[in-house]
Design a protein around this motif. Structure first.
Motif, PDB file in Angstrom:
ATOM      1  N   ARG A   1     -53.665 138.484 -59.531  1.00 21.49           N
ATOM      2  CA  ARG A   1     -54.754 137.015 -60.061  1.00 21.49           C
ATOM      3  C   ARG A   1     -54.188 137.453 -62.102  1.00 21.49           C
ATOM      4  O   ARG A   1     -54.416 136.253 -62.420  1.00 21.49           O
TER       5      ARG A   1
ATOM      6  N   SER B   1     -60.943 134.271 -58.309  1.00 21.48           N
ATOM      7  CA  SER B   1     -61.566 134.002 -59.939  1.00 21.48           C
ATOM      8  C   SER B   1     -62.776 133.223 -59.991  1.00 21.48           C
ATOM      9  O   SER B   1     -63.738 133.417 -61.257  1.00 21.48           O
TER      10      SER B   1
ATOM     11  N   SER C   1     -57.800 135.752 -67.671  1.00 24.53           N
ATOM     12  CA  SER C   1     -58.105 137.108 -67.239  1.00 24.53           C
ATOM     13  C   SER C   1     -57.959 138.083 -66.761  1.00 24.53           C
ATOM     14  O   SER C   1     -56.744 138.648 -67.497  1.00 24.53           O
TER      15      SER C   1
ATOM     16  N   ASN D   1     -60.325 128.222 -63.851  1.00 26.92           N
ATOM     17  CA  ASN D   1     -59.274 128.973 -62.718  1.00 26.92           C
ATOM     18  C   ASN D   1     -59.354 128.658 -61.849  1.00 26.92           C
ATOM     19  O   ASN D   1     -58.308 128.860 -60.656  1.00 26.92           O
ATOM     20  N   ALA D   2     -60.536 128.834 -61.082  1.00 20.63           N
ATOM     21  CA  ALA D   2     -60.492 128.902 -59.368  1.00 20.63           C
ATOM     22  C   ALA D   2     -59.970 127.226 -58.746  1.00 20.63           C
ATOM     23  O   ALA D   2     -59.434 127.157 -58.099  1.00 20.63           O
TER      24      ALA D   2
ATOM     25  N   ASP E   1     -52.969 134.052 -63.994  1.00 21.09           N
ATOM     26  CA  ASP E   1     -53.995 133.690 -65.079  1.00 21.09           C
ATOM     27  C   ASP E   1     -52.829 134.096 -66.437  1.00 21.09           C
ATOM     28  O   ASP E   1     -53.104 133.225 -67.022  1.00 21.09           O
TER      29      ASP E   1
ATOM     30  N   ASP F   1     -65.201 135.818 -60.524  1.00 19.45           N
ATOM     31  CA  ASP F   1     -64.625 136.755 -62.310  1.00 19.45           C
ATOM     32  C   ASP F   1     -66.103 136.029 -63.153  1.00 19.45           C
ATOM     33  O   ASP F   1     -65.743 135.363 -63.744  1.00 19.45           O
ATOM     34  N   ARG F   2     -67.019 136.917 -63.428  1.00 22.59           N
ATOM     35  CA  ARG F   2     -67.820 136.100 -64.537  1.00 22.59           C
ATOM     36  C   ARG F   2     -67.816 136.829 -65.606  1.00 22.59           C
ATOM     37  O   ARG F   2     -68.456 136.285 -66.445  1.00 22.59           O
TER      38      ARG F   2
ATOM     39  N   ASN G   1     -65.273 136.398 -66.968  1.00 23.09           N
ATOM     40  CA  ASN G   1     -63.766 134.898 -67.205  1.00 23.09           C
ATOM     41  C   ASN G   1     -64.343 134.330 -67.494  1.00 23.09           C
ATOM     42  O   ASN G   1     -65.476 133.189 -66.380  1.00 23.09           O
TER      43      ASN G   1
ATOM     44  N   ARG H   1     -63.727 130.826 -65.701  1.00 22.04           N
ATOM     45  CA  ARG H   1     -63.377 130.711 -63.787  1.00 22.04           C
ATOM     46  C   ARG H   1     -63.927 129.438 -63.214  1.00 22.04           C
ATOM     47  O   ARG H   1     -62.744 129.835 -62.495  1.00 22.04           O
ATOM     48  N   TRP H   2     -64.093 128.800 -63.331  1.00 25.44           N
ATOM     49  CA  TRP H   2     -63.954 128.113 -62.486  1.00 25.44           C
ATOM     50  C   TRP H   2     -62.958 126.901 -62.395  1.00 25.44           C
ATOM     51  O   TRP H   2     -62.639 126.433 -61.421  1.00 25.44           O
TER      52      TRP H   2
END
Length: 317
Positions: free
Chosen positions: A162, A22, A75, A34-35, A166, A25-26, A28, A31-32
């Motif tokens: 993922r 995640s 995502s 989700n991460a 998501d 994944d630029r 999305n 992404r941060w």
């Protein structure tokens, strides 16, 4: 001895890998978020014991904050494309079900066989956790079979995982939180309070009213808590044991088994049971997020009545 720690480690590693994917994944814009969400969940699986009660409580609050403020988003990772999947389906046909069927077969076989396997006089698998360990082992075997059969890209399984997580979002962890809530309710004595309220309402000597209070209570508590397993200890301590078993001499096995089925009737009618009712609507991209529930209510209500009659007719002979 293999026990729950194996399952927690397995799940934690998967969530950690999804968090890393995640973060990279630029495409999305969330992404941060989700991460962070899946990374914190991985931390709870891998290091929950070290964090302690306070640390885990703070972790859960952060998860709630991330989900509540919309930091978690859907995502669209690149895995296999549609033409590849159509060609694969045409090539393998019904053999595509082999990996999926490996999971229940392994779970059943492991449950029956692992209790007879020991090393140096010690059981290979914790006897209390044979089913869960066998289920996790079945997932690994299914993944290996699918990889050998289909030859997907190396990260396809994790990327598909993922994508699904998501798509489901925070609802993926709702069953765990609701089950924990049921444990908290039981320890806090909610069952005793509910039992006192039911005793004040149900007329003395009215067996059918007591049975109906239990089955209806199981369904309603399940609707509120989203999980029949969470509602079960509360309603069993409140109504089933003091009134139906000790008061009227009912068969505890029949009462408990059919009482759990009554809770499942509530599961069919509530958005709180997200893994049953909201997740399918999300994955199928239904226009009506409550469409699954609306389709199930006509089945749930008659079943609740039948469960009540079954306990009344079978448990007190």
């Amino acid at each position: 001895m293999i026990g729950l720690s194996f399952i927690y480690s397995f799940g934690g590693i998967v969530f950690a890998a999804i968090a890393l994917l995640s973060a990279h994944d630029r495409a999305n814009r969330k992404r941060w978020g989700n991460a962070a969400f899946w990374g914190l969940l991985a931390l709870s699986f891998l290091g929950g014991n070290a964090l302690g009660d306070l640390g885990n409580g703070v972790l859960v609050l952060v998860l709630v904050a991330l989900a509540g403020f919309g930091a978690v988003g859907r995502s669209h990772p690149a895995t296999t494309d549609a033409p590849t999947r159509v060609a694969s389906a045409a090539k393998f046909g019904n053999r595509l079900f082999v990996p999926a069927l490996a999971i229940p077969v392994t779970a059943l076989a492991g449950t029956l066989l692992f209790k007879h396997v020991d090393i140096g006089g010690l059981p290979l698998v914790d006897p209390k956790q044979t089913t869960l360990v066998s289920l996790a082992l079945g997932v690994l075997i299914a993944l290996a079979l699918a990889s050998v059969m289909l030859r997907p890209p190396k990260l396809a399984a994790l990327q598909e995982g993922r994508r699904l997580l998501d798509a489901v979002g925070w609802a993926a962890v709702l069953p765990q939180m609701l089950a924990a809530l049921g444990g908290v309710f039981a320890l806090a004595g909610v069952g005793e309070v509910v039992g006192q309220g039911v005793s004040a309402i149900v007329p003395d000597g009215n067996l059918f009213a007591a049975v109906a209070a239990y089955t209806l209570g199981m369904a309603l508590f399940t609707m509120v808590m989203g999980n029949a397993f969470a509602a079960f200890p509360v309603m069993t301590a409140a109504v089933a044991l003091p009134l139906l078993v000790h008061g009227y001499g009912g068969n505890p096995a029949i009462i408990a088994a059919i009482g759990m089925l009554s809770g499942f009737c509530g599961t069919l009618c509530t958005p709180m049971a997200a893994n049953f009712n909201i997740v399918p609507a999300t994955l199928l991209e239904l226009d009506d997020r409550n469409g699954v529930i609306k389709a199930q209510v006509a089945t749930a209500l008659p079943l609740l009545v039948i469960n009540t009659l079954l306990i009344y007719g079978l448990a007190f002979r």
